[in-house]
Structure formats: C-alpha cells, structure tokens
Design a protein around this motif. Structure first.
Motif, short mmCIF file in Angstrom:
data_model
loop_
_atom_site.label_atom_id
_atom_site.label_comp_id
_atom_site.label_asym_id
_atom_site.label_seq_id
_atom_site.Cartn_x
_atom_site.Cartn_y
_atom_site.Cartn_z
N GLY A 16 51.32 87.50 79.04
CA GLY A 16 51.61 86.59 77.92
C GLY A 16 53.10 86.55 77.64
O GLY A 16 53.62 87.42 76.94
N ASP A 17 53.79 85.55 78.16
CA ASP A 17 55.24 85.47 78.01
C ASP A 17 55.68 85.36 76.55
O ASP A 17 56.81 85.69 76.22
CB ASP A 17 55.80 84.29 78.80
CG ASP A 17 55.88 84.58 80.29
OD1 ASP A 17 55.80 85.76 80.68
OD2 ASP A 17 56.04 83.62 81.07
N ASP A 18 54.80 84.86 75.68
CA ASP A 18 55.16 84.69 74.27
C ASP A 18 54.73 85.87 73.41
O ASP A 18 54.99 85.88 72.20
CB ASP A 18 54.57 83.38 73.72
CG ASP A 18 55.20 82.17 74.40
OD1 ASP A 18 56.41 82.23 74.71
OD2 ASP A 18 54.49 81.18 74.62
N ASP A 19 54.06 86.88 74.00
CA ASP A 19 53.75 88.10 73.26
C ASP A 19 55.07 88.77 72.90
O ASP A 19 56.10 88.55 73.55
CB ASP A 19 52.89 89.05 74.10
CG ASP A 19 51.49 88.49 74.36
OD1 ASP A 19 51.06 87.57 73.64
OD2 ASP A 19 50.84 88.98 75.30
N VAL A 20 55.06 89.60 71.85
CA VAL A 20 56.30 90.20 71.34
C VAL A 20 56.28 91.70 71.55
O VAL A 20 55.28 92.36 71.25
CB VAL A 20 56.48 89.88 69.84
CG1 VAL A 20 57.75 90.51 69.29
CG2 VAL A 20 56.51 88.37 69.62
N THR A 27 63.23 93.50 68.79
CA THR A 27 62.07 92.75 69.25
C THR A 27 62.49 91.72 70.30
O THR A 27 63.60 91.18 70.25
CB THR A 27 61.38 92.00 68.09
OG1 THR A 27 62.33 91.16 67.45
CG2 THR A 27 60.77 92.96 67.09
N THR A 29 60.48 88.65 73.06
CA THR A 29 59.28 88.12 73.70
C THR A 29 59.24 88.74 75.09
O THR A 29 60.27 89.17 75.63
CB THR A 29 59.30 86.58 73.82
OG1 THR A 29 60.39 86.20 74.67
CG2 THR A 29 59.37 85.90 72.46
N ARG A 31 58.81 87.24 77.85
CA ARG A 31 59.62 86.38 78.72
C ARG A 31 61.10 86.76 78.62
O ARG A 31 61.79 86.95 79.62
CB ARG A 31 59.44 84.91 78.38
CG ARG A 31 60.35 83.98 79.19
CD ARG A 31 60.28 82.51 78.76
NE ARG A 31 58.95 81.97 78.87
CZ ARG A 31 58.20 81.58 77.83
NH1 ARG A 31 58.67 81.67 76.61
NH2 ARG A 31 57.00 81.09 78.01
N ARG A 32 61.61 86.87 77.40
CA ARG A 32 63.03 87.17 77.19
C ARG A 32 63.38 88.57 77.69
O ARG A 32 64.44 88.77 78.28
CB ARG A 32 63.39 87.03 75.70
CG ARG A 32 64.85 87.26 75.41
CD ARG A 32 65.71 86.17 76.04
NE ARG A 32 67.11 86.42 75.72
CZ ARG A 32 68.11 86.18 76.55
NH1 ARG A 32 67.87 85.66 77.73
NH2 ARG A 32 69.34 86.45 76.21
N LYS A 95 50.35 90.73 70.49
CA LYS A 95 49.85 89.70 71.40
C LYS A 95 49.44 88.47 70.61
O LYS A 95 48.90 88.57 69.51
CB LYS A 95 48.66 90.23 72.20
CG LYS A 95 49.05 91.31 73.19
CD LYS A 95 47.88 91.71 74.05
CE LYS A 95 48.32 92.73 75.08
NZ LYS A 95 47.24 93.08 76.01
N ILE A 96 49.68 87.32 71.19
CA ILE A 96 49.30 86.06 70.56
C ILE A 96 47.79 86.09 70.30
O ILE A 96 47.00 86.40 71.18
CB ILE A 96 49.66 84.85 71.46
CG1 ILE A 96 51.16 84.80 71.73
CG2 ILE A 96 49.15 83.54 70.88
CD1 ILE A 96 52.02 84.57 70.51
#
Length: 153
Positions: A16-20, A27, A29, A31-32, A95-96
C-alpha cells in the motif's frame, strides 16, 4: 526464548503505497519512504563532492561489476544489496482503511543494479501483535435487524 518467538513472526511486504509509516516522530507514506531510501542509497554509491573520492567510488563500482575467481573464471555481478538489521526497526503503520496505528517492526531492502544503475526498495512489516481476524458474522451482528432479533429473544 524470545529469539524463538521472534523467528516465528512473519514479515509481509508493504504494497500500500499510501499507507503511512511512523518512525519516532517522522512520518512517511510507504511510496515516499521507498523513494527516499532508493535516492539516498544511489547517492551514497554515485555522488561525491571531492574529485578524489569520486574516482575511488567509480573504481569500487567498476570492481564490483565482476568477481574474478581466477584467470579463466570471472563472474559478472548483478546487484548491490543493502538490508536493514534482521531483527527489524521499531515502527508504526497506519494502513488505509484500518482503525488506527499498528506497532511492529520493518525490514528494508535496497537493491542497486550495476548495469542499469536503477534502485529498487522493498519494505516488509511484522506487527508486534497480529490483528484479530475479522469474523464473517461481525457485519451481521452490527446490523439493526440482528440487534432487533437478539433483543426479542
């Protein structure tokens, strides 16, 4: 004894690339974090301010492209791999779609391809406490119709 318990914990790749991710107070994401890890690793291998150091880095990379066993046998290199500690790094993940932060540990792997000079990053997470599996009956139990039926009995 704790080592045996730790060995049975399973790390799963974070897709999940948008999970933090939360490390102490920082913090990111997923992806980042992958982008930053890949960029920093690539910079360590490829960039330097001093000309002398730059020549040394280029020579090291050149030497790593091939492993000469003897004069007849030379094995071409593929990737340079960097791994975080096996015991993992303390972290929390949001997680989203989840109800809150989950504590656990992450393992990070960065691969640098000597031919393409591309970098790939993988992050794996192992929760301190596994999430309770959701019962298929939970949604039914939360419905108004079920509550009415259970109150009538």
């Amino acid at each position: 004894m704790n080592e045996k318990i730790e060995a049975h914990k399973k790390y799963e790749t974070l897709d999940g690339d948008d999970d933090v991710l939360l490390f102490n107070k920082a913090t990111f994401t997923v992806r980042r974090f992958k982008e930053l890890a890949a960029s920093k690793f690539r910079n360590i291998l490829l960039e330097a301010n001093a000309v002398e150091v730059n020549k040394l880095q280029k020579r090291i990379i050149e030497l790593m492209k091939e492993l000469p066993i003897n004069e007849e046998t030379k094995i071409r290199g593929g990737d340079i791999n960097w791994n975080s500690p096996q015991e993992g790094i303390e972290c929390q993940i949001l997680k989203i779609g989840s109800k809150g932060w989950q504590k656990g540990k992450v393992q990070i792997e960065v691969n640098f391809n000597l031919d393409s000079w591309e970098t790939q990053t993988s992050i794996k997470f192992c929760p301190d406490e596994p999430l309770e599996p959701k019962s298929p009956l939970d949604d039914i139990r939360q419905s108004e119709e079920y509550k009415k039926l259970s109150n009538n009995n």
